[in-house]
Each structure stands twice: as C-alpha cells, then as structure tokens.
Write a protein that holds these residues in place. Sequence first.
Motif, PDB file in Angstrom:
ATOM      1  N   ILE A  24      53.500  45.276  37.210  1.00 42.49           N
ATOM      2  CA  ILE A  24      53.873  46.536  37.864  1.00 42.49           C
ATOM      3  C   ILE A  24      54.253  46.293  39.314  1.00 42.49           C
ATOM      4  CG2 ILE A  24      53.033  48.825  38.534  1.00 42.49           C
ATOM      5  CD1 ILE A  24      51.231  48.791  36.096  1.00 42.49           C
ATOM      6  N   LEU A  25      53.465  45.443  39.999  1.00 38.94           N
ATOM      7  CA  LEU A  25      53.776  45.137  41.396  1.00 38.94           C
ATOM      8  C   LEU A  25      55.110  44.406  41.519  1.00 38.94           C
ATOM      9  CD1 LEU A  25      50.252  43.996  42.695  1.00 38.94           C
ATOM     10  CD2 LEU A  25      51.433  46.144  43.157  1.00 38.94           C
ATOM     11  N   SER A  26      55.388  43.494  40.593  1.00 40.04           N
ATOM     12  CA  SER A  26      56.671  42.785  40.641  1.00 40.04           C
ATOM     13  C   SER A  26      57.824  43.742  40.408  1.00 40.04           C
ATOM     14  CB  SER A  26      56.695  41.661  39.606  1.00 40.04           C
ATOM     15  OG  SER A  26      56.636  42.187  38.281  1.00 40.04           O
ATOM     16  N   LEU A  27      57.635  44.727  39.536  1.00 39.32           N
ATOM     17  CA  LEU A  27      58.677  45.728  39.302  1.00 39.32           C
ATOM     18  C   LEU A  27      58.947  46.533  40.568  1.00 39.32           C
ATOM     19  CD1 LEU A  27      59.049  48.016  36.221  1.00 39.32           C
ATOM     20  CD2 LEU A  27      58.948  49.063  38.468  1.00 39.32           C
ATOM     21  N   VAL A  28      57.883  46.919  41.261  1.00 39.20           N
ATOM     22  CA  VAL A  28      58.039  47.681  42.506  1.00 39.20           C
ATOM     23  C   VAL A  28      58.764  46.848  43.551  1.00 39.20           C
ATOM     24  CG1 VAL A  28      56.799  48.767  44.406  1.00 39.20           C
ATOM     25  CG2 VAL A  28      56.023  49.123  42.053  1.00 39.20           C
ATOM     26  N   VAL A  29      58.373  45.578  43.678  1.00 39.11           N
ATOM     27  CA  VAL A  29      59.003  44.706  44.672  1.00 39.11           C
ATOM     28  C   VAL A  29      60.489  44.532  44.384  1.00 39.11           C
ATOM     29  CG1 VAL A  29      59.094  42.338  45.548  1.00 39.11           C
ATOM     30  CG2 VAL A  29      56.880  43.470  45.241  1.00 39.11           C
ATOM     31  N   ALA A 241      63.932  51.129  40.203  1.00 39.83           N
ATOM     32  CA  ALA A 241      63.802  52.169  41.221  1.00 39.83           C
ATOM     33  C   ALA A 241      63.171  53.426  40.637  1.00 39.83           C
ATOM     34  CB  ALA A 241      65.173  52.483  41.825  1.00 39.83           C
ATOM     35  N   LEU A 242      63.644  53.837  39.462  1.00 40.33           N
ATOM     36  CA  LEU A 242      63.088  55.031  38.825  1.00 40.33           C
ATOM     37  C   LEU A 242      61.632  54.817  38.451  1.00 40.33           C
ATOM     38  CD1 LEU A 242      63.574  57.871  37.704  1.00 40.33           C
ATOM     39  CD2 LEU A 242      64.288  56.816  35.547  1.00 40.33           C
ATOM     40  N   ALA A 243      61.305  53.628  37.941  1.00 43.10           N
ATOM     41  CA  ALA A 243      59.921  53.330  37.571  1.00 43.10           C
ATOM     42  C   ALA A 243      59.014  53.350  38.798  1.00 43.10           C
ATOM     43  CB  ALA A 243      59.843  51.965  36.890  1.00 43.10           C
ATOM     44  N   THR A 244      59.510  52.870  39.928  1.00 40.24           N
ATOM     45  CA  THR A 244      58.721  52.887  41.169  1.00 40.24           C
ATOM     46  C   THR A 244      58.423  54.310  41.607  1.00 40.24           C
ATOM     47  OG1 THR A 244      59.698  50.787  41.867  1.00 40.24           O
ATOM     48  CG2 THR A 244      58.663  52.136  43.566  1.00 40.24           C
ATOM     49  N   ILE A 245      59.422  55.180  41.487  1.00 42.65           N
ATOM     50  CA  ILE A 245      59.215  56.593  41.839  1.00 42.65           C
ATOM     51  C   ILE A 245      58.164  57.210  40.926  1.00 42.65           C
ATOM     52  CG2 ILE A 245      60.306  58.856  41.905  1.00 42.65           C
ATOM     53  CD1 ILE A 245      62.898  57.465  42.704  1.00 42.65           C
ATOM     54  N   PHE A 246      58.245  56.929  39.627  1.00 43.93           N
ATOM     55  CA  PHE A 246      57.261  57.459  38.680  1.00 43.93           C
ATOM     56  C   PHE A 246      55.871  56.916  38.990  1.00 43.93           C
ATOM     57  CE2 PHE A 246      60.561  59.152  35.998  1.00 43.93           C
ATOM     58  CZ  PHE A 246      59.910  60.128  35.257  1.00 43.93           C
ATOM     59  N   ILE A 247      55.774  55.625  39.288  1.00 46.61           N
ATOM     60  CA  ILE A 247      54.474  55.020  39.592  1.00 46.61           C
ATOM     61  C   ILE A 247      53.862  55.678  40.825  1.00 46.61           C
ATOM     62  CG2 ILE A 247      53.355  52.898  40.397  1.00 46.61           C
ATOM     63  CD1 ILE A 247      55.380  51.368  38.638  1.00 46.61           C
TER      64      ILE A 247
END
Length: 273
Positions: A24-29, A241-247
């Motif tokens: 999850i952190l790698s996705l955000v980064v 980007a969308l996943a980061t907003i949801f997270i």
Amino acid sequence: MIKPNKNLQVTVLSLGFFFLYAPILSLVVYSFNDSQLVTVWSKFSFRWYGELMHDDELISAAWLSLKIGLMTAFASVFIGTWAGFVLARMGRFRGFALYTAMINAPLVIPEVIQGISLLLLFVEMAKYIGWPAERGVLTIWIGHVMLCISYVAIIVQSRIRELDTSLEDAAMDLGATPFKVFFVITLPLISQALISGWLLSFTLSIDDLVLSAFLSGPGSTTLPLVVFSRVRLGLNPEMNALATIFITLVTIGVLTANHFMQKAERKRMAMSA
C-alpha cells in the motif's frame, strides 16, 4: 513456564505489518511518480492526479461505487441490526433454523453462485412482471445488501449477547415499552457494533467485483469493474492516484469512527462505574 520473548514478538509483529502495508505504501509513493511506467521512478510529480481529474470514466465509476457503497452500508445496518437482534434475543421459534441458515448463507456460498442466482432471478422477474426493466444501480445495490446483511447480523448478534440486560430490565420495570428500550438503551450500547458493521459493509460494497459483474448493465460500471478491465491491458498510473485518494479518505473515516467509538466506550464505562 517459558516466558515469551518480547523482542521476538515485536519483530514478528513488525514483519507482519510490513507484509500487509508495504504494498500500500509503495502504491502511494508511486502515485507521485512522473513516469508513464508504474514501477520505474523518474521524479516527484502530481501529474497523474491532474490526469485523473480529466478521466471521466474512472471518476464516474468511483462516484457510482461510492454511492452504491453508502446505500449498501445504511441499508445493511438497518436490516442486519434487526436480524441480529432476533437471533440474539428471540430464542428458538418455529423456523429458527431456517432463519439462521438464510442469514448465514451469503457467508458460505461463493459470490459466483450468488451472482448467477440473482441474475437469473432478475431476468425471470423482468420476463413475468416487467421489473427490473434493466440491470443497473438498483440490482447491484440489492446484491450488495444481500451479501452485507449477514456480516452486520453476526456482528450485532455477538454484541447483543454480551450485553448486561439489567439496564433494559430496569427500564421495562419503570414502564418503558420494548420499542423505547431498544432505541433509548440497547441501540446506544451496541453503537460500536453498528459502526463496525457500517464500515465493513461499505468496504465490501466498494471492493466487490463478482456480484457487480453479474448485476451491472449499460451505464452502471463500478470502479472495480473499470480497474479490472484496465489492469488486463496494463497498469495505469492514474489508478495509483485514485487508490491513494481512497486510502486517505478511508483512513480519515476509520480514525474518526475509532475516536467516536472510544469516546462512547469511555462514557459507557463511566456510567457503569
């Protein structure tokens, strides 16, 4: 007796959390990566957040999933609370075994089977009574509610069985009706279970792919369906980007709910003391 090694426990726990949250952190980064390639870092940029704002398909699917998720969460909590209350307080009545089996069935039946069954049901209903005229938001919502009711009912049932009935009995002795006792005393005491059931239902609805695939129609494509169709053609940085907003939104929601749950628990403990 062998004493547990605290350092070993901390290490194992840290490795477990790293295994769960590192992706999850790698996705955000990588959502802040300027490169077209998802796994190749070039430089820090908000490029894909800007691209996301112009992706009408992804934005529409996200709003649709949010709408269905909210509708599902509220409906599941409303129906599942009564179902759990009946399981916990009404004792064994005629048809109790069937009632319990029907409540628990969505927990053990594969979603593929549920999706096919609901699809056939809606097709036959449309043939004989003309409803639903087409598959869309309503049919997806019905399927998601059917799935989530079971989870809410189990959570509420467990919480109600742990309650001390002395407050309810005292209220009944003072002349309160069972209906009033439920809303004034029981409901506040199980509020944590209701919040947990709401969050779980919302998450399951947002995340659901199988039921949505069977029950969706033209113009009702949810976010998981869009993401799944795009991933087959290659990873898209806009999804990060969308996943980061949801997270971010989910994290804020969970922290807020946890704050109110802890506040309610402290208040309950103070009253019982």
